[in-house]
Enzyme design. Structure first.
Site, PDB file in Angstrom:
ATOM      1  N   THR A 131      95.464  10.898  92.106  1.00 15.20           N
ATOM      2  CA  THR A 131      96.886  10.584  92.020  1.00 15.20           C
ATOM      3  C   THR A 131      97.248  10.140  90.607  1.00 15.20           C
ATOM      4  O   THR A 131      98.268  10.561  90.049  1.00 15.20           O
ATOM      5  CB  THR A 131      97.256   9.481  93.033  1.00 15.20           C
ATOM      6  OG1 THR A 131      96.849   9.879  94.342  1.00 15.20           O
ATOM      7  CG2 THR A 131      98.747   9.218  93.033  1.00 15.20           C
ATOM      8  N   ASP A 164      95.832  10.299  99.524  1.00 12.37           N
ATOM      9  CA  ASP A 164      94.946  10.898  98.523  1.00 12.37           C
ATOM     10  C   ASP A 164      95.703  12.015  97.797  1.00 12.37           C
ATOM     11  O   ASP A 164      96.166  12.970  98.429  1.00 12.37           O
ATOM     12  CB  ASP A 164      93.692  11.451  99.202  1.00 12.37           C
ATOM     13  CG  ASP A 164      92.730  12.071  98.202  1.00 12.37           C
ATOM     14  OD1 ASP A 164      92.243  11.353  97.318  1.00 12.37           O
ATOM     15  OD2 ASP A 164      92.489  13.290  98.302  1.00 12.37           O
ATOM     16  N   ASP A 191      85.551  10.135  98.562  1.00 11.54           N
ATOM     17  CA  ASP A 191      86.001   9.633  97.268  1.00 11.54           C
ATOM     18  C   ASP A 191      85.106   8.501  96.775  1.00 11.54           C
ATOM     19  O   ASP A 191      84.764   8.429  95.588  1.00 11.54           O
ATOM     20  CB  ASP A 191      87.450   9.145  97.364  1.00 11.54           C
ATOM     21  CG  ASP A 191      88.443  10.296  97.441  1.00 11.54           C
ATOM     22  OD1 ASP A 191      88.000  11.460  97.348  1.00 11.54           O
ATOM     23  OD2 ASP A 191      89.641  10.040  97.607  1.00 11.54           O
TER      24      ASP A 191
END
Length: 510
Positions: A108, A74, A378
């Site tokens: 990312t 992550d 997430d």
């Protein structure tokens, strides 16, 4: 003949050798050096997380000073844990956190895009284009990108549970727990839909409690409709482990004899005085218990050990005399249930305006549990994005390559330096499909070339299928993501790069 005293100013480079101000007007090397230094530092951060992008991305093992280890891919977690010293590099860490707050996913991608845009800035600066022109052109390109993405987006209904599950699965497929995406995705969607306010299109993720239990596997993770506390009953009377029609009170004091704030000693000289002290303490506690029973309370939470997060609707009480029916909450059932080798307390049918659900996350180790918690968070954010902005977009690098093509056409309609800058912006976006192919072990150059050709033929949903190792129609493969994730990633990355371009000096102060 010397003209220095004639009243005319001499050019900067024409001053005499002994002149003290000979370099005042021609020293422009420092701002350029600062910009290139900032770009290099920020790109180093982007390169550090680039290999973690996509379903085939690598994980990072991060060891802290205390010896604890974190394994994750992550982006926000990696950048939060690593130590960054350069101020420009810290801007990319803040960028990742901003994306995490806004969309929850794409942490990312946003850093990788920012790194690619900074490389484009470096090329443009080397051509002599002014930083302000680059900044303005990138702002124009980001606005145009938003329009293109919104035109590509597919509207969905929030009642379409299957579409929400597909979006959550896409988020989970790039995580360590991707093998359990089919189990976790429905749990995530059901949890969000139970607490979502569909009238105002908002979701408060604080109403979803994640409880980690070190037993079983991730496949044993379950959703509980109600509040779950990771505790057990302090006293079991007659082996009772449940209470129907519960009246719940939360107190801020302990059920024990009072103690003075000052440090003192009580000297007892004979047994009769000892008996009297014990009897007084017993009577004091019994009096408290009678008042609690008289109020109608049959489940008592002592806030010294119970978190305020318990959304039950009961008001904390500081004095037993203030315990009234208005301060208590009601529930159909409070029971102690076994979860593997431990027990938790489950509250069902809570009569309270706010909805609360709990997800009991199980794992075989603390490392797996921690990564599972991050992955589920997430996925919850992804579904929350769809509640806020109900549009889906293809994944697999499809939107980025389509943006690159359309922005390139848009650049051709512009003139001057702006056209060059927008074209560089469009080419920088190809870093996402390039990196997806690279991390999946494919030939990135030929893959991106083929993908670009497919999009020129009109296949807007063509993307890189990293599992099959080929280009397919990503929508048919159900690889989708919220529009908000892609839009915020490009807008935030462009804003950060524009800010870095505006910096021409770094001043340290005490």
């Amino acid at each position: 003949m010397n003209q220095s005293g004639s009243g005319k100013a001499a050019p900067a480079g024409a001053a005499s050798k002994g002149g003290r101000n000979s370099n005042v007007y021609k020293d422009k090397s420092k701002p350029m050096t600062v910009r290139f230094s900032n770009i290099a530092a920020a790109r180093a951060v982007a390169d550090a997380v680039r290999t973690s992008l996509g379903p085939k991305g690598m994980d990072k093992m991060i060891q802290k000073a205390d010896g604890s280890v974190t394994i994750t891919n992550d982006g926000a977690t990696i950048l939060d844990l690593i130590e960054v010293l350069h101020p420009a590099a810290k801007m990319l860490v803040q960028l990742s956190k901003a994306q995490d707050v806004e969309a929850g996913d794409g942490t990312t991608s946003v850093v990788v895009i920012a790194g690619s845009l900074l490389s484009a800035c470096e090329r443009l600066l080397s051509k002599g284009i002014h930083p302000s022109e680059i900044s303005n052109a990138f702002g124009l390109a980001a606005t145009k990108s938003t329009e293109i993405l919104e035109a590509m987006a597919i509207p969905i209904e929030i009642t379409n549970r299957q579409a929400l599950i597909q979006s959550a699965s896409t988020s989970l497929n790039s995580k360590v727990i991707s093998l359990y995406a089919d189990t976790i995705a429905p749990i995530v969607v059901d949890a969000v839909l139970k607490v979502a306010d569909l009238e105002s299109n908002t979701v408060d993720l604080n109403d979803i409690r994640l409880i980690k239990k070190l037993d079983g596997t991730i496949e044993d993770t379950e959703l509980v409709d109600g509040v779950v506390l990771d505790y057990h009953f302090s006293h079991l009377i007659s082996s009772r482990d449940s209470q129907e029609n519960a009246k719940i009170a939360m107190v801020q004091f302990c059920l024990s004899a009072p103690k003075t704030d000052l440090d003192n000693q009580v000297v007892i000289s004979d047994y009769s005085q000892m008996d009297r002290v014990i009897r007084e303490e017993r009577d004091y506690i019994m009096n408290m218990c009678k008042k609690i029973k008289k109020s109608g309370c049959n489940v008592l939470l002592v806030q010294k050990s119970i978190l305020r997060e318990a959304s039950l609707g009961c008001r904390p009480i500081a004095n037993v005399d203030d315990l009234t029916a208005e301060a208590m909450a009601s529930a159909d059932l409070v029971e102690e249930v076994s979860t593997g080798s431990t027990k938790v307390i489950k509250f069902s049918g809570v009569k309270h305006a706010s909805k609360t659900v709990s997800v009991i996350v199980r794992g075989s180790s603390n490392l797996v549990l921690a990564e599972a918690e991050r992955s589920i968070h997430d996925a919850l954010c992804v579904v929350r994005c769809l509640v806020k902005k109900r549009f889906l977009i293809a994944g697999g690098g499809a939107p980025e390559i389509e943006l690159a093509l359309q922005l390139n056409d848009f650049a051709n309609s512009l003139t001057g330096a702006t056209s060059y800058c927008v074209r560089e912006f469009s080419q920088a976006l190809e870093v996402v499909p390039f990196t997806l192919a690279e991390n999946a072990g494919l030939n990135p150059i030929s893959t991106v070339t083929d993908l670009r050709a497919r999009h020129k033929e009109g296949s807007k949903s063509a993307g890189i299928n990293v599992r099959k190792g080929m280009i397919t129609d990503i929508l048919e493969e159900n690889v989708v993501q919220p529009l908000l994730v892609s839009v915020s990633a490009i807008v935030f990355a462009a804003e950060t790069v524009r800010n870095i371009m505006k910096i021409d000096d770094i001043v340290s102060v005490r």
